[in-house]
Design an enzyme around this catalytic site. Sequence first.
Site, PDB file in Angstrom:
ATOM      1  CG  ASP A  31      -6.371   7.553  -2.885  1.00  0.00           C
ATOM      2  OD1 ASP A  31      -5.230   7.748  -2.305  1.00  0.00           O
ATOM      3  OD2 ASP A  31      -7.136   6.318  -2.841  1.00  0.00           O
ATOM      4  CG  ASN A  32      -3.096   5.613  -4.786  1.00  0.00           C
ATOM      5  OD1 ASN A  32      -2.841   5.285  -3.763  1.00  0.00           O
ATOM      6  ND2 ASN A  32      -4.191   5.020  -5.420  1.00  0.00           N
ATOM      7  CB  CYS A  60      -1.041  -0.053   1.349  1.00  0.00           C
ATOM      8  SG  CYS A  60      -2.051   1.512   1.071  1.00  0.00           S
TER       9      CYS A  60
END
Length: 888
Positions: A295-296, A163
Site C-alpha cells: 500500500d502507499n 490521504c
Amino acid sequence: MAVETVALRSFPAAPPSPPETAKHSQSTSLAGERQSTSRPLHSKKNLLKSYPLPPENGIKSVQPQDLKTPDSHVERDPRLIRLTGVHPLNCEAPLTDLYNEGFLTSEDLHFVRNHGHVPVCEDEDVLDWTFSVEGMVQRPFTLSVRDLIERYEQATYPVTLVCAGNRRKEQNIVRKSKGFSWGPAGLSTALWTGVPIGDLLAQAKPIRGARYVCFEGADKLPNGHYGTSVKLNWCLNADKGIMVAHRMNGHALHPDHGKPVRIIIPGQIGGRSVKWLKRIIITKEPSDNWYHIYDNRVLPTMITPEASADLPQVWKDEKYAIYDLNTNSAICYPQHDEMVALDGNDKTYKVRGYAYSGGGKRITRLEVTLDKGRSWRLASINYPEDQYRNAPDGDELYGGKMDMWWRETCFCWCFWEIDIAISELADASDLMIRAMDEGLMAQPRDMYWSVLGMMNNPWYRLVIHKEDRFLRFEHPTQPALMPGGWMERVKNAGGNIANGFWGEKTGQAEEEVEVRAPEKQISMVNSKVQRTISLAELEQHGGEEEPWFVVEGEVYDGTPYLDDHPGGATSIFAAAATDCTEEFLAIHSENAKAMMPKYHIGTLDKHSRSALAAKSGDADKDVARPIFLQPKLWSKALLASKVDVSSDSKVFTFTLDHKEQMLGLPVGQHVLMRLRDPATREAIIRAYTPISYGDAKGTLDFVVKIYRPTSTQTGGKMTMALDSIPVGHFVDFKGPVGRFEYAGDGLCRISGKTRYVDRFIMICAGSGVTPILTVLRAVVDKEDDTTECTVLNGNRTEEDILCREELETLVKGSGGRARLMHTLSQPSHSWKGGRGRMDKTFFQKYAGGPGGNDESAMVLVCGPKALEDAVLEIFTSMGWDQEDILFF
C-alpha cells in the site's frame, strides 16, 4: 509581482475578538453579498485565544448501514460520503462543507481511512490502554495512556492529514486503478495534543545501526495488523513534529480517528499516521508489514493492475514508497454545477480553494489560468497556521504547550482566493489552477497514472458552460460512485482524456475510445407497461379494494401484496391514491425497490402529477377533529417536554390539536414519525409505538432510547434528530400502521384476518418494550380477559429496563394472568433477576412449547434484528409454527 501572504482575514462585520476557527473571506463569491459573521464562542471553557479554535462537534449517531457490521459501536456524521460501500468505512466530507468549516475540521467531517473494523476501547479502559517501545533500543518499555499523559510534557499544534488517494477518482476515470475513488476532500486539519515521539525514543535509547521506526496498530486485518515505518532520524528531529497523540481538537480521540492513541506525522501521507497504536519498534530495515509494502506506493506508470499482481520485488523497492506529500490544490468555489448569472449586479466572482505541500514546505504561489496555461495570474494566499506561531510564551491549549514560534516547517493547508471578472469567465472555456511550494515544486500539467492511483496532483480544472443567461461550472469528478464531472462526461461521449488536451478534439488522429454505458440503477418500473393513468382513475382506487399508490410518478397496485406486506395491509391502504414517494424511499430497502416492477401498472399523466402534488400531504390543525391520527395525511404535534428516565432514554410528550382530541391508535399498532435530517433536510421516517393509551386525550407520549456515542451502543438517525429538536418544535405523525391489532378477550387481527389467542409469549429488549406494554395493558386492564401473558424482557443493565415500574404494576394486578421475567447480560452484583442473554435454555424454561391442540398461543417479538432472528430459529426448533410468531 510578489504573492500576497497575509495574516488571517478579520471578519468584515465582526468585532476584533478572535474567531472560533479560521474562516475564509466572509464575503460570498459574488461581490456585494454578505454572509452572517456571528459564530458561537468555543467550548464550555469559553477560551479566548489569538489563534483559531476548532468548531464544535455536532450530533453523530450509529448509521443504519453500520448496525450489522463490526463498527456498530461507532457513531458517525451522515454527511460523510462513503467511498467503499458499507464496511470498512472510508469517507470524505462534501467539498463545500469541508471548506466552509474553516482552517480546522471538526471530528464530524474529518476524512476517515480504515482498512478494517474499528478496534473497541471502552471509555473506562482508555487510560489503561498500553503500547510498547521495543526493538533496537537499550531500554524497551511499555507505556499506558495514563503514563503518556502524566509523565511527559504535552504539546498541541495543528496538522493537516491527507490521504495519499486524494483526487484518485480522476485517475480511475482515465484508467481504473486498484484504489477506490476519493474526490478532492480526502484531507482535514485538526489540533492534535500529545507527546513528541523524540521524548519517548530518548528514554528508550536506540542503539547503533537502528535506522527505522515501525508502528503497528490494534486493527487486525486479513494480512495481519496494520503497520508501517518512517526513518528514525525524522522521529528524532523535533522540526518534523512527529507526535504520539491522544487528543483531537481538545477531545479524546474518536474511534474512527484512533481512540485512544495514535501517531501523527505532519507533512506525510495519512497512511503513515498509524491509529490505535500498540507497538513502536526500532529496526535496521523498513517495516516488513504487508500494508507497508503493498500500500502507499507509486509504481512506474507502465505497470498495469494485472502485471502488478506478480511483481513482489517491485513492491518491496523502497524508492517507490510514498512519504512526503506532493504539492496539490483544488477549487472549492465555484462549486460543482454552481450557476452564476451573466446579467446580475455582480461584476466579479471570488474564486477560492485550498492548497498544501509536504515535507514541511510552504505553498508560495497559486496561479490561475483562463486560457489553458498560455497566461497566468496570481491568487492571494492566507496562512492561518502562522497565527499559532505567535502564541505567547507559556501558552497552553488542551493541556499541551502551544510552542511553535521556533519551527519553520509548515504542517497545514492554506487558502487562496482571486477575484475574476464575470465577463472574463464568460469568455473562457475553462478555469485551471496550479500551486508551487518553497522548493519550487509545481503541480504538473498532466496526470501521472499509477496502479494504486495515489498522489494525483495535475492542474485542477473546471469547465465553464454558457447556458442561456448563466455560467455553469463543472468540476472534474464527484467522489465515490456519484455521477457528474467533466471527465466522466467526456469519457462517456468517447473522448480521450489522456490525449494531453483534457479530452478535447485536436484535429489529429486519436485512438478510438469506447463510449461507456451509464451505471445500472435499480429500476422500479416494468418497461412493458405503457399505460397512462389519470388522477380521476387513481382516486377510484383510494380505498381498501384494489389500492393503488404513486412513487416517483409511477402507479402501483398494492392488492397482490396486501397479505405479505411486513407492515400490514393498513400501510398499503394508507398509501392508496396518494403520492408516497418520500415515505417509500425513506423506509424501503433496495430489495423492496427491486420488487416494484411486479406491481407496476402505469404512469400518472403530467397534469395529474401536478394536481396530485398540489394536494397537501399535511393535515391542517383542526380544533374540531376528534381523532388526531389520519392514515393518508401527516398531522403536526408540538413537542411539549422531554423528561429523562435514564441516562440514555427520555419520555417525549407532544400536544395534539386540542385537549379533547384522542390519538386514535388501536392496541398493538404504531404511528409513523417524520423529522428532517439536520444536515441534508431529507425526511427521516420511523414507526414508533406510543406509551399513551389509545384513547388518551390531548397529549401523546413516547419513551425513546437515545443512542449516544459509546463503544457498546448502536444508534439511529431518528433518535439523535429527535433528541436535538427543542421544546416547541413540531413533529409530523401519520397512522395507524402495522399488521397486528389486539381487540380484547383474546381476539387478534393480523393483516385483516382474525384469530383467538389463549396465551401470549411477549419477548422484548430495550425500547422494543413499548408495543408489548400496550398489549399487556389491554389484557390486564380488562378484568374478564382471561388471556395469559408471559413477558420476557432482556436488557444489558438494570438502568436499561424501560417502563419497568408500569410492567411490574400490571403483572402484580393481573390476578395471576401475567408473569414477567427480566434478564440482564451485564448485571450488577446486587441484581436478583435473570442473568445472561435470552437463549434457547432461557426460552425453554420460561416460554416452552406451543401447547396442546386445544390451546392457541402466539409469540409477539419486538427488539433488534439479532433478537428477531434468534427467536425465529429457537422457537421453530421448539415446535412453534412461523405463523404463530409475529414481529412488530
